[in-house]
Design a protein around this motif. Structure first.
Motif, short mmCIF file in Angstrom:
data_model
loop_
_atom_site.label_atom_id
_atom_site.label_comp_id
_atom_site.label_asym_id
_atom_site.label_seq_id
_atom_site.Cartn_x
_atom_site.Cartn_y
_atom_site.Cartn_z
N ALA A 9 0.82 -1.21 0.00
CA ALA A 9 0.00 0.00 0.00
C ALA A 9 0.85 1.26 0.00
CB ALA A 9 -0.90 0.01 1.24
N ASP A 10 0.24 2.33 -0.43
CA ASP A 10 0.85 3.64 -0.21
C ASP A 10 -0.25 4.59 0.24
OD1 ASP A 10 0.99 3.54 -3.59
OD2 ASP A 10 -0.06 5.24 -2.73
N PHE A 11 0.16 5.53 1.06
CA PHE A 11 -0.82 6.52 1.51
C PHE A 11 -0.17 7.86 1.72
CE2 PHE A 11 0.75 5.11 5.59
CZ PHE A 11 0.48 6.12 6.51
N ASN A 49 5.00 4.25 1.86
CA ASN A 49 4.74 2.89 1.35
C ASN A 49 4.72 1.95 2.53
OD1 ASN A 49 6.89 3.99 -1.05
ND2 ASN A 49 4.87 3.32 -1.66
N TRP A 54 -2.96 -7.37 5.52
CA TRP A 54 -3.96 -6.32 5.33
C TRP A 54 -4.40 -5.71 6.67
CZ3 TRP A 54 -6.74 -4.95 0.70
CH2 TRP A 54 -7.81 -4.08 0.91
N SER A 58 -3.90 -1.72 7.53
CA SER A 58 -5.03 -0.82 7.80
C SER A 58 -4.99 -0.31 9.24
CB SER A 58 -6.37 -1.49 7.48
OG SER A 58 -6.54 -2.65 8.23
N ASP A 79 -5.24 9.79 1.28
CA ASP A 79 -5.42 9.03 0.04
C ASP A 79 -4.69 7.72 0.24
OD1 ASP A 79 -6.80 11.05 -1.31
OD2 ASP A 79 -4.93 12.00 -1.95
N ILE A 80 -5.36 6.61 -0.07
CA ILE A 80 -4.79 5.29 0.14
C ILE A 80 -4.95 4.46 -1.13
CG2 ILE A 80 -4.88 3.16 1.50
CD1 ILE A 80 -6.38 4.77 3.67
N ARG A 81 -3.88 3.77 -1.50
CA ARG A 81 -3.94 2.79 -2.59
C ARG A 81 -3.38 1.49 -2.04
NH1 ARG A 81 -1.36 5.01 -7.53
NH2 ARG A 81 0.37 5.15 -6.10
N ILE A 82 -4.15 0.41 -2.17
CA ILE A 82 -3.74 -0.89 -1.64
C ILE A 82 -3.83 -1.92 -2.76
CG2 ILE A 82 -4.20 -2.73 0.03
CD1 ILE A 82 -5.52 -0.64 1.82
N GLY A 83 -2.77 -2.70 -2.90
CA GLY A 83 -2.77 -3.77 -3.87
C GLY A 83 -2.51 -5.11 -3.19
N ASN A 96 7.24 -3.73 -2.27
CA ASN A 96 7.52 -2.45 -2.91
C ASN A 96 8.88 -2.47 -3.59
OD1 ASN A 96 5.21 -0.80 -2.45
ND2 ASN A 96 5.76 -0.71 -0.31
#
Length: 113
Positions: A9-11, A49, A54, A58, A79-83, A96
């Motif tokens: 993830a990145d935020f 990053n 999970w 979070s 803003d959060i992006r999680i893969g 990463n």
């Protein structure tokens, strides 16, 4: 498959309403929280990053919000992006870095493109 997906993830955490031109103190507080969280993390100038299970990722983001509020920010926007992926095993702590290395390898293989 584990019930807790491995997340990369990145935020970007943004304290709002602090009345200060710099948010560095708030981000430093978030850094202290992440050091205790057990997730792998790397900070850049405006993105953090993270990677790990999970639930831990979070929870770490939640704990950063709580810490920044406790430091005096009345509002926090993130803003959060999680893969996640289940098609191959990711060695914990390398998600990463593995992505970055793959791109660097492509550039080295054909630097003229």
């Amino acid at each position: 498959m584990s019930s807790d997906l491995y997340a990369v993830a990145d935020f970007c955490l943004i304290p709002i309403g602090t009345g200060e031109p710099s948010v560095a103190e708030y981000i430093a507080e978030c850094h202290r929280i992440l050091e205790k969280s057990g997730v792998t993390f790397k900070m850049s100038s405006d993105i953090i990053n993270l990677e790990g299970p999970w639930s831990q990722v979070s929870q770490a983001i939640h704990d950063c919000h709580a810490a920044v509020h406790a430091k005096g920010a009345p509002r926090v926007a993130t803003d959060i992006r999680i893969g996640t992926r289940v098609d191959r095993h990711i060695i914990p702590g390398t998600g990463n870095d593995g992505k970055v290395k793959r791109v660097e390898d492509i550039i080295k293989a054909d630097p003229s493109s």
